[in-house]
Design a protein around this motif. Structure first.
Motif, short mmCIF file in Angstrom:
data_model
loop_
_atom_site.label_atom_id
_atom_site.label_comp_id
_atom_site.label_asym_id
_atom_site.label_seq_id
_atom_site.Cartn_x
_atom_site.Cartn_y
_atom_site.Cartn_z
N PHE A 29 -23.23 -23.41 -10.36
CA PHE A 29 -21.97 -23.62 -9.86
C PHE A 29 -21.44 -24.88 -10.22
CE2 PHE A 29 -24.71 -21.92 -6.41
CZ PHE A 29 -24.14 -20.80 -6.07
N LEU A 30 -20.13 -24.64 -10.96
CA LEU A 30 -19.57 -25.89 -11.80
C LEU A 30 -18.49 -25.94 -10.94
CD1 LEU A 30 -19.58 -27.90 -14.03
CD2 LEU A 30 -18.75 -26.02 -15.48
N SER A 31 -17.82 -27.34 -10.46
CA SER A 31 -16.64 -27.60 -10.13
C SER A 31 -15.95 -29.05 -10.82
CB SER A 31 -16.56 -28.11 -8.91
OG SER A 31 -17.47 -29.06 -8.58
N LEU A 32 -14.90 -28.64 -11.34
CA LEU A 32 -14.13 -29.83 -12.04
C LEU A 32 -12.98 -30.08 -11.53
CD1 LEU A 32 -14.27 -27.90 -15.64
CD2 LEU A 32 -16.11 -29.68 -14.42
N THR A 33 -12.55 -31.45 -11.24
CA THR A 33 -11.42 -32.03 -10.40
C THR A 33 -11.15 -33.03 -11.39
OG1 THR A 33 -12.52 -33.91 -9.52
CG2 THR A 33 -12.61 -31.75 -8.52
N ASP A 34 -9.97 -33.62 -11.07
CA ASP A 34 -9.40 -34.75 -11.73
C ASP A 34 -10.28 -36.03 -11.75
OD1 ASP A 34 -8.66 -35.21 -8.82
OD2 ASP A 34 -6.96 -36.36 -9.53
N GLN A 35 -11.16 -36.03 -10.62
CA GLN A 35 -12.15 -37.14 -10.55
C GLN A 35 -13.36 -37.16 -11.03
OE1 GLN A 35 -11.37 -38.54 -6.57
NE2 GLN A 35 -9.19 -39.30 -6.92
N GLU A 36 -14.04 -35.94 -11.09
CA GLU A 36 -15.42 -35.60 -11.47
C GLU A 36 -15.76 -34.05 -12.01
OE1 GLU A 36 -18.33 -35.42 -8.15
OE2 GLU A 36 -16.93 -35.52 -6.85
N SER A 37 -16.88 -33.99 -12.42
CA SER A 37 -17.40 -32.90 -12.88
C SER A 37 -18.71 -32.67 -12.08
CB SER A 37 -17.83 -32.80 -14.38
OG SER A 37 -16.62 -32.69 -14.95
N SER A 38 -18.99 -31.59 -11.42
CA SER A 38 -20.06 -31.72 -10.52
C SER A 38 -21.06 -30.15 -10.92
CB SER A 38 -19.90 -31.48 -9.03
OG SER A 38 -19.41 -32.74 -8.73
#
Length: 127
Positions: A29-38
């Motif tokens: 599960f990869l999530s990319l936001t304007d503040q982080e990559s998890s």
């Protein structure tokens, strides 16, 4: 409602957004936001250049698919686990919800869920 316990140890990571993560692998599960990559993935597949990581998680899947009109499924499961003193990390996909609990709380989580009418089953996590 049925919940699958996915076999294996999982990690929650903060990764460098430029690092190529193979998101085609199962249980990645990869999530990319304007503040982080998890990244959440099996522990044996954690990238070398991970910035931060938390190991020792178990993965639970609500058997789906779940219709978008259903309300409160994740909230009810989370409430059962909170009542048992268990912290969660939640992930939602198009078809269903996943909950992660620390491995040392998995047996307590399973017991609490069964006591509230949830059926649990195991599934191999490595594919």
């Amino acid at each position: 409602m049925e919940i699958e316990v996915i076999d294996g140890e999982f990690s929650v990571c903060k990764v460098d957004g430029s690092y190529p993560v193979d998101a085609r692998r199962p249980f990645t599960f990869l999530s990319l936001t304007d503040q982080e990559s998890s990244l959440v993935c099996p522990t044996e597949r954690v990238p070398e250049n991970t910035l931060k990581r938390e190991d020792g998680w178990s993965l639970l899947r609500v058997v789906g698919p779940l219709d978008f009109s259903l309300i409160g499924i994740l909230a009810r499961i989370a409430a059962v686990l909170a009542e048992a003193g268990i912290s969660i990390f939640a992930i939602s996909t198009f078809d269903t919800d996943y909950l992660m609990v620390k491995q040392d709380t998995l047996q307590t989580a399973e017991k609490a869920l069964r006591a509230h009418g949830y059926a649990l089953r195991s599934r191999k996590g490595k594919e």
